[in-house]
Design an enzyme around this catalytic site. Structure first.
Site, PDB file in Angstrom:
ATOM      1  N   ARG A 230     -58.061 -55.048 -53.777  1.00 17.74           N
ATOM      2  CA  ARG A 230     -58.986 -54.736 -54.868  1.00 17.74           C
ATOM      3  C   ARG A 230     -60.020 -53.692 -54.442  1.00 17.74           C
ATOM      4  O   ARG A 230     -60.659 -53.077 -55.285  1.00 17.74           O
ATOM      5  CB  ARG A 230     -59.702 -56.014 -55.320  1.00 17.74           C
ATOM      6  CG  ARG A 230     -58.773 -57.036 -55.935  1.00 17.74           C
ATOM      7  CD  ARG A 230     -59.495 -58.340 -56.130  1.00 17.74           C
ATOM      8  NE  ARG A 230     -60.563 -58.236 -57.097  1.00 17.74           N
ATOM      9  CZ  ARG A 230     -60.439 -58.433 -58.399  1.00 17.74           C
ATOM     10  NH1 ARG A 230     -59.259 -58.745 -58.893  1.00 17.74           N
ATOM     11  NH2 ARG A 230     -61.468 -58.337 -59.222  1.00 17.74           N
TER      12      ARG A 230
ATOM     13  N   LYS B 131     -52.988 -38.543 -57.270  1.00 23.26           N
ATOM     14  CA  LYS B 131     -52.381 -39.346 -56.197  1.00 23.26           C
ATOM     15  C   LYS B 131     -52.713 -38.737 -54.842  1.00 23.26           C
ATOM     16  O   LYS B 131     -53.065 -39.438 -53.904  1.00 23.26           O
ATOM     17  CB  LYS B 131     -50.849 -39.411 -56.351  1.00 23.26           C
ATOM     18  CG  LYS B 131     -50.314 -40.323 -57.414  1.00 23.26           C
ATOM     19  CD  LYS B 131     -50.440 -41.796 -57.134  1.00 23.26           C
ATOM     20  CE  LYS B 131     -51.685 -42.399 -57.658  1.00 23.26           C
ATOM     21  NZ  LYS B 131     -51.815 -42.706 -59.057  1.00 23.26           N
TER      22      LYS B 131
ATOM     23  N   ASN C 285     -69.157 -61.347 -58.652  1.00 20.42           N
ATOM     24  CA  ASN C 285     -68.481 -60.090 -58.974  1.00 20.42           C
ATOM     25  C   ASN C 285     -69.096 -59.592 -60.268  1.00 20.42           C
ATOM     26  O   ASN C 285     -69.115 -60.322 -61.254  1.00 20.42           O
ATOM     27  CB  ASN C 285     -66.979 -60.352 -59.150  1.00 20.42           C
ATOM     28  CG  ASN C 285     -66.213 -59.096 -59.552  1.00 20.42           C
ATOM     29  OD1 ASN C 285     -66.746 -57.998 -59.522  1.00 20.42           O
ATOM     30  ND2 ASN C 285     -64.954 -59.276 -59.918  1.00 20.42           N
ATOM     31  N   GLY C 286     -69.643 -58.382 -60.266  1.00 25.37           N
ATOM     32  CA  GLY C 286     -70.259 -57.839 -61.479  1.00 25.37           C
ATOM     33  C   GLY C 286     -71.595 -57.214 -61.156  1.00 25.37           C
ATOM     34  O   GLY C 286     -71.893 -56.906 -60.001  1.00 25.37           O
TER      35      GLY C 286
ATOM     36  N   HIS D 251     -57.003 -18.635 -66.728  1.00 26.80           N
ATOM     37  CA  HIS D 251     -58.379 -18.742 -67.243  1.00 26.80           C
ATOM     38  C   HIS D 251     -59.338 -19.239 -66.167  1.00 26.80           C
ATOM     39  O   HIS D 251     -60.385 -19.800 -66.490  1.00 26.80           O
ATOM     40  CB  HIS D 251     -58.394 -19.661 -68.471  1.00 26.80           C
ATOM     41  CG  HIS D 251     -57.541 -19.149 -69.579  1.00 26.80           C
ATOM     42  ND1 HIS D 251     -57.923 -18.103 -70.404  1.00 26.80           N
ATOM     43  CD2 HIS D 251     -56.276 -19.477 -69.960  1.00 26.80           C
ATOM     44  CE1 HIS D 251     -56.948 -17.833 -71.261  1.00 26.80           C
ATOM     45  NE2 HIS D 251     -55.936 -18.659 -71.010  1.00 26.80           N
TER      46      HIS D 251
ATOM     47  N   LYS E  81     -59.058 -51.461 -56.786  1.00 27.03           N
ATOM     48  CA  LYS E  81     -57.843 -51.559 -57.606  1.00 27.03           C
ATOM     49  C   LYS E  81     -58.181 -51.733 -59.077  1.00 27.03           C
ATOM     50  O   LYS E  81     -57.562 -51.129 -59.936  1.00 27.03           O
ATOM     51  CB  LYS E  81     -56.978 -52.736 -57.122  1.00 27.03           C
ATOM     52  CG  LYS E  81     -55.670 -52.898 -57.872  1.00 27.03           C
ATOM     53  CD  LYS E  81     -54.733 -51.730 -57.642  1.00 27.03           C
ATOM     54  CE  LYS E  81     -53.455 -51.826 -58.444  1.00 27.03           C
ATOM     55  NZ  LYS E  81     -52.740 -50.539 -58.461  1.00 27.03           N
TER      56      LYS E  81
ATOM     57  N   GLU F 185     -51.545 -36.216 -62.639  1.00 23.56           N
ATOM     58  CA  GLU F 185     -51.277 -37.448 -61.885  1.00 23.56           C
ATOM     59  C   GLU F 185     -50.909 -37.128 -60.433  1.00 23.56           C
ATOM     60  O   GLU F 185     -51.352 -37.817 -59.503  1.00 23.56           O
ATOM     61  CB  GLU F 185     -50.163 -38.239 -62.582  1.00 23.56           C
ATOM     62  CG  GLU F 185     -49.708 -39.509 -61.878  1.00 23.56           C
ATOM     63  CD  GLU F 185     -50.801 -40.538 -61.679  1.00 23.56           C
ATOM     64  OE1 GLU F 185     -51.891 -40.384 -62.225  1.00 23.56           O
ATOM     65  OE2 GLU F 185     -50.557 -41.517 -60.948  1.00 23.56           O
TER      66      GLU F 185
ATOM     67  N   TRP G 104     -67.610 -54.926 -52.850  1.00 22.84           N
ATOM     68  CA  TRP G 104     -67.531 -53.481 -53.082  1.00 22.84           C
ATOM     69  C   TRP G 104     -68.926 -53.095 -53.532  1.00 22.84           C
ATOM     70  O   TRP G 104     -69.354 -53.449 -54.628  1.00 22.84           O
ATOM     71  CB  TRP G 104     -66.491 -53.194 -54.162  1.00 22.84           C
ATOM     72  CG  TRP G 104     -66.147 -51.750 -54.353  1.00 22.84           C
ATOM     73  CD1 TRP G 104     -65.185 -51.039 -53.701  1.00 22.84           C
ATOM     74  CD2 TRP G 104     -66.755 -50.835 -55.274  1.00 22.84           C
ATOM     75  NE1 TRP G 104     -65.155 -49.741 -54.159  1.00 22.84           N
ATOM     76  CE2 TRP G 104     -66.109 -49.591 -55.117  1.00 22.84           C
ATOM     77  CE3 TRP G 104     -67.778 -50.949 -56.215  1.00 22.84           C
ATOM     78  CZ2 TRP G 104     -66.449 -48.469 -55.870  1.00 22.84           C
ATOM     79  CZ3 TRP G 104     -68.132 -49.831 -56.951  1.00 22.84           C
ATOM     80  CH2 TRP G 104     -67.461 -48.606 -56.772  1.00 22.84           C
TER      81      TRP G 104
ATOM     82  N   CYS H  29     -65.206 -56.245 -56.257  1.00 16.12           N
ATOM     83  CA  CYS H  29     -65.402 -57.496 -55.527  1.00 16.12           C
ATOM     84  C   CYS H  29     -64.318 -58.523 -55.861  1.00 16.12           C
ATOM     85  O   CYS H  29     -63.811 -58.561 -56.973  1.00 16.12           O
ATOM     86  CB  CYS H  29     -66.738 -58.107 -55.882  1.00 16.12           C
ATOM     87  SG  CYS H  29     -68.116 -57.003 -55.554  1.00 16.12           S
TER      88      CYS H  29
ATOM     89  N   GLU I 114     -56.496 -39.191 -53.962  1.00 17.48           N
ATOM     90  CA  GLU I 114     -57.022 -40.541 -53.735  1.00 17.48           C
ATOM     91  C   GLU I 114     -56.491 -41.189 -52.461  1.00 17.48           C
ATOM     92  O   GLU I 114     -57.210 -41.977 -51.847  1.00 17.48           O
ATOM     93  CB  GLU I 114     -56.863 -41.446 -54.959  1.00 17.48           C
ATOM     94  CG  GLU I 114     -55.479 -41.865 -55.339  1.00 17.48           C
ATOM     95  CD  GLU I 114     -55.467 -42.791 -56.556  1.00 17.48           C
ATOM     96  OE1 GLU I 114     -56.477 -43.425 -56.871  1.00 17.48           O
ATOM     97  OE2 GLU I 114     -54.406 -42.885 -57.182  1.00 17.48           O
TER      98      GLU I 114
END
Ligand code: M6R
Length: 609
Positions: free
Chosen positions: A27, A486, A100-101, A505, A604, A482, A74, A2, A489
């Protein structure tokens, strides 16, 4: 997560609120809204969707006011919907509030407030706060919010306005960040500095346990207990132009191309090209901390965790010190052993990730010292740590971390060198050779980026591929992780990162013509073993893409496409190998027409657990 915006002044705040929310979009959010005091009461507009939808709603149903708050939501408690979008109002419709929270005790508070006659209209945890403010309101919004926050458990940054106490925004912080910007006859509130840069560079950061009252003339601060807090404004060194796209189609593309400069800036003034010494005096970490530590623990989430893994290989090789890299969320739940000889690094571009912050605070009570490796020197982590290793990467707006990842690797390379030098593990000749090569890395990065068009063509050719296996070994194992992160996402493509040695394996069972393997294969100490992995994939009909040194005929012979990088020291290959993988992910997502900078469901900075 948020985002909160607020503005109080003499002008109509609605355009600034909408523009501020637009700058907070990165964000991550699913709905948005604003509320303003308009003389008669509270005017409110909310939408499920994007800020452009909110702007359209305001165009069709205009509101104006000189004091207002806005929010990007969010969803945590309650699905994304107009009803659940902030700002929320009290029963009387005279108070509007954004949050926010997470309010952890919202259920018991809600039951109590309902029993007292308050009527709830949303599925959110936030709504209890505005009803609490209503319950405690006796004419002062500040006092009402102070009484309300004393009843809350959990994390919150909150802002509210009331037509019964107009001309001010009252904010409270306990966890998620809140920063105040001082303009000429107008004052702003925001979750981060990006929306403020276009209005002012004079800011003050709220601390946990504080309430702020914003008026057109400025802001005053007090604790939740009511004790006044004196705060000086700080001047930001970020420019407004830094949060623009500068001709690139997406922020992510711009940020990928800024990476060579990020390495230059991270190294600047911290290395001597005369003798190879590395200076980290600006971190504020006591020099003894290096000498007294016999173990390093790196704590992070997501991409920052991958940077931490690269840091582990650097530290092990250069400083010969044992290193653990821990997911912050896991470390918090464990009976983790550390003592006064452990040096802890919390790695986080935002400095606000809830799990990393909490883990870093736990570590501070046990470890020799805690260092925040962050791109935000005023963040909660920076404030909670003994020292700050600032990345100097400039604002990163794309949700997918790119330039901050490279900045983190550069910072960790410096840390490893400084640590090795303090412990006498590295002689001057070797230090000098490494520092000189590190200085050459930005030029080599620019050479890789100059080949972006070929990577774009390859990404387009592979658009139909639905499954990827990213393989790397040793210091490029984190780069495989990574690269896979990328790709998934931003392009929503299934991708797994594996250590090459682990392929036999399990993952080898997945290899067929539908699975593309992206092999990271610089000519380093594990080169031959990676070539064997490639041969194994080839033998089973898998398609292969490779990242290899210029002129590497063996790697190129096995791969359908090879993305080449200049040769460099084994330890610094990740600075170069990661670039084609970032570009491949970027162009895969862009070619599919996806929202590259704001991928679905992602935020973000993850400021809730
Ligand atoms: O701000 P932080 O570095 O602490 O963020 C950690 C992760 O949330 C972040 O790296 C996330 O994985 C990004 N979406 C990666 O691109």
């Amino acid at each position: 997560m948020c985002g909160i915006i607020g503005c109080v002044g003499a002008r109509d705040t609605v355009p600034d609120l909408i523009e501020g929310l637009r700058r907070l979009e990165y964000r991550g959010y699913d709905s948005a809204g604003i509320a303003v005091l308009n003389g008669d009461g509270v005017g409110r507009r909310r939408v499920k969707g994007k800020i452009r939808d909110l702007a359209e709603e305001v165009r069709r149903h205009p509101i104006t006011g000189t004091c207002g708050i806005g929010h990007t939501r969010w969803a945590t408690h309650g699905r994304p919907s107009e009803d659940n979008a902030h700002p929320h109002t009290d029963c009387g419709g005279t108070i509007a509030l954004v949050h926010n929270g997470i309010v952890e005790n919202y259920w018991s508070l809600k039951e109590k407030l309902k029993a007292e006659g308050h009527v709830f209209r949303t599925e959110t945890d936030t709504e209890v706060i505005v009803h609490l403010v209503e319950k405690h309101f006796r004419g002062s919004l500040e006092e009402a919010l102070r009484a309300a926050v004393r009843e809350l458990e959990g994390a919150f940054a909150v802002a509210c306005v009331s037509s019964r106490d107009p001309g001010k925004i009252v904010a409270a912080r306990n966890g998620p960040p809140a920063v105040i910007g001082f303009g000429e006859g107008e004052t702003f509130l925001s979750s981060d500095i990006t929306p403020l840069l276009h209005h002012t560079r004079r800011v003050a950061y709220m601390d946990d346990g504080e309430i702020a009252v914003l008026t057109p003339d400025g802001a005053r601060f007090a604790t939740f207990a009511g004790a006044p807090v004196a705060k000086d404004a700080e001047t930001l060194d970020w420019e407004p132009a830094m949060v623009e796209k500068r001709g690139f189609a997406h922020f992510m593309a711009k940020e990928i191309f800024e990476q060579a400069d990020v390495v230059r800036d991270t190294l600047k003034s911290r290395v001597s090209l005369e003798n190879g010494r590395v200076f980290l005096d600006d971190t504020g970490l006591a020099p003894d901390a290096f000498r007294e530590a016999d173990r390093v623990v790196l704590i992070a989430c997501g991409t920052s965790y991958h940077a931490g893994l690269v840091g582990k290989y650097l530290l092990e090789t250069l400083a010969r010190v044992p290193v653990d890299v821990e997911y912050a969320s896991e470390l918090r739940s464990r009976d983790f052993v550390m003592d006064r000889r452990t040096l802890v690094l919390g790695i986080s571009q935002s400095g606000e990730t809830a799990d990393t912050l909490a883990a870093l605070r736990l570590a501070r009570a046990k470890a020799r010292a805690v260092l925040a490796v962050t791109n935000n020197a005023n963040s909660s982590m920076a404030r909670a740590a003994d020292g700050v290793l600032d990345l100097h990467a400039g604002p990163e707006i794309g949700v997918a971390a790119t330039k901050t990842f490279v900045g983190q690797m550069a910072a960790l390379a410096l840390f490893a060198l400084a640590f090795s030098q303090a412990r006498g593990a590295l002689n001057e000749a070797d230090s000098l050779a490494l520092v000189q090569e590190l200085q050459r890395i930005p030029l080599k990065m620019d050479r890789v980026l100059a080949g972006a068009a070929a990577i774009e063509r390859a990404a387009r050719r592979y658009l139909a591929c639905e499954h990827y296996l990213f393989l790397g070994r040793w210091i490029n194992f984190p780069i495989a992780l990574e690269g896979a992160l990328k790709l998934k996402e931003i392009s929503y493509t299934h991708a797994e990162g594996y250590a090459g040695g682990e392929m036999k394996h399990g993952p080898i069972a997945l290899i067929d013509e539908g699975m593309t393997t992206l092999a990271v294969v610089p000519r380093d100490r594990v080169y031959e073993k990676m070539l064997s992995n490639i041969a194994e994939v080839q033998a089973r009909g898998g398609r292969i893409l490779a990242v290899a040194f210029d002129g590497d005929a063996k790697a190129s012979a096995a791969a359908e496409e090879t993305f080449t990088i200049p040769e460099t020291h084994d330890l610094f290959t990740p600075f170069l190998t990661v670039l084609p993988l970032q570009l491949f992910a970027y162009h895969s997502a862009a070619a599919k027409g996806l929202d590259v900078d704001q991928p679905r469901n992602l935020a973000k900075s993850v400021t809730v657990e």
